[in-house]
Enzyme design. Structure first.
Site, PDB file in Angstrom:
ATOM      1  N   CYS A 115      11.135  -8.328  -6.359  1.00 36.01           N
ATOM      2  CA  CYS A 115       9.903  -7.545  -6.457  1.00 36.01           C
ATOM      3  C   CYS A 115       9.771  -6.802  -7.778  1.00 36.01           C
ATOM      4  O   CYS A 115       8.666  -6.417  -8.168  1.00 36.01           O
ATOM      5  CB  CYS A 115       9.815  -6.560  -5.297  1.00 36.01           C
ATOM      6  SG  CYS A 115       9.788  -7.344  -3.672  1.00 36.01           S
ATOM      7  N   HIS A 252       4.440  -1.245  -7.505  1.00 33.26           N
ATOM      8  CA  HIS A 252       4.708  -2.386  -6.641  1.00 33.26           C
ATOM      9  C   HIS A 252       4.113  -2.084  -5.278  1.00 33.26           C
ATOM     10  O   HIS A 252       4.346  -1.012  -4.707  1.00 33.26           O
ATOM     11  CB  HIS A 252       6.213  -2.613  -6.553  1.00 33.26           C
ATOM     12  CG  HIS A 252       6.619  -3.587  -5.485  1.00 33.26           C
ATOM     13  ND1 HIS A 252       5.977  -4.794  -5.308  1.00 33.26           N
ATOM     14  CD2 HIS A 252       7.602  -3.533  -4.552  1.00 33.26           C
ATOM     15  CE1 HIS A 252       6.544  -5.442  -4.306  1.00 33.26           C
ATOM     16  NE2 HIS A 252       7.526  -4.696  -3.828  1.00 33.26           N
ATOM     17  N   ASN A 282       2.835  -7.274   0.702  1.00 33.02           N
ATOM     18  CA  ASN A 282       3.840  -7.267  -0.364  1.00 33.02           C
ATOM     19  C   ASN A 282       3.922  -8.666  -0.957  1.00 33.02           C
ATOM     20  O   ASN A 282       4.432  -9.586  -0.329  1.00 33.02           O
ATOM     21  CB  ASN A 282       5.192  -6.834   0.215  1.00 33.02           C
ATOM     22  CG  ASN A 282       6.281  -6.739  -0.848  1.00 33.02           C
ATOM     23  OD1 ASN A 282       6.141  -7.233  -1.963  1.00 33.02           O
ATOM     24  ND2 ASN A 282       7.390  -6.117  -0.494  1.00 33.02           N
TER      25      ASN A 282
END
EC number: 2.3.1.180
Length: 325
Positions: A115, A252, A282
């Site tokens: 990520c 993020h 996500n």
């Protein structure tokens, strides 16, 4: 003193056509729309179609960034793709993007920091431009995380989505101050002791399988809030700016509670945070460029704005970038 800066000249994103609302999971899992929203802030996400690959989504996002910048593929010197879900073990997804765009020059490679991948890729692009090895770099985050889900694990499979975002950075001369446009500072970190908190339980040399995502959610949450605030503050200090000078945090997009808590620790109001997690879930390395592109399209992010982007992912790996748009 003049200094070469990596300046944003084009941004674009791509989302697969299929939109999956939270309610779809109620038929197969002990979950609900309310449960998912309350714990993550996610309302929906996009899933790639059968046969739709990470590199194809990356190419689509890249074309939009090129169009915004008014550039042709061969104007690009370097293609860097941040991904944990490449089409193949090798060659790199970036070389597939290079071919998909019709580029006949330059170089391409992947960055894998889960990520945090887009932040790591931006730092690499900034270094290439600062050193004179590239005049223009195409930096992409692209993921098909729907391909590595355990669909029986309600704690993970409802959180992730697919998509791609692309940013073009160009070498331009600045005055060497925080007023310059472009990347002003980066801060990168990792600690392999925490690998078991977030990982995929398969791989070429270990199991010869793709595997599925495994996560210790509470521990990841705890590390995320602490480490994201720390890395953002470290990058801001390197850039010589204060949190109150930030126009936008572009984080993020993992979990709305993490985003909110991190902003609170930094003393930044949520009215200065770009939030897209409700619509995308996500998307790992794709989440920051997706949020940047959406923020620009909404009219939130404007030329000259001061942004800080921060992310944490498996590894654990985490980092931040300060960029003046």
């Amino acid at each position: 003193m003049t200094k070469l800066r990596a300046v944003s000249v084009g941004i674009g994103h791509y989302l697969p056509a299929r939109i999956v609302e939270n309610a779809e999971f109620e038929a197969t899992l002990d979950t609900s729309d309310d449960w998912i929203r309350s714990r993550s802030g996610i309302e929906r996400r996009h899933f790639a179609a059968d046969g739709e690959t990470t590199s194809q989504m990356a190419v689509a996002a890249a074309r939009k960034a090129l169009d915004m910048a008014g550039l042709a593929p061969d104007d690009i010197d370097a293609v860097i793709v941040a991904t944990s879900t490449p089409d193949l073990t090798f060659p790199s997804c970036a070389t597939m993007v290079q071919a998909g765009l019709g580029m006949t020059r330059g170089f391409a490679f992947d960055v894998q920091a889960v990520c945090a991948g887009f932040v790591f890729a931006l730092a690499n692009a900034d270094a290439l431009i600062a050193s004179g090895q590239a005049k223009r770099a195409l930096v992409i985050g692209a993921e098909t995380f729907s391909r590595i889900m355990d669909w029986t694990d309600r704690g993970t499979c409802v959180l992730f989505g697919d998509g791609a975002g692309a940013l073009i950075l160009e070498a331009q001369t600045g005055a060497g101050t925080a007023a310059d446009r472009g990347v002003l500072a980066t801060d990168l970190n990792s600690d392999g002791r925490y690998r078991d908190l977030l990982y995929v339980d398969g791989g070429v040399s270990s199991s010869q399988t793709t595997g599925v995502l495994r996560m210790e959610g509470r521990e990841v949450f705890r590390h995320a809030v602490e480490k994201l605030a720390q890395t953002a503050e470290a990058a801001l200090a390197k850039a010589g700016v204060q949190p109150e000078q930030i126009d936008w945090i572009v984080p993020h997009q993992a979990n709305l509670r993490i985003i909110t808590r991190t902003a609170q620790k930094m003393g930044v109001g949520m009215d200065r945070v770009v939030v897209t997690v409700q619509d995308h879930g996500n998307t790992s390395a794709a989440s920051i460029p997706l949020a940047l592109s959406v923020g620009v399209a909404r009219g939130q992010i404007k030329r000259g704005d001061l942004l800080v982007c921060e992310a944490i992912g498996g590894g654990l790996a985490w980092g931040a970038v300060v960029i003046r748009w």
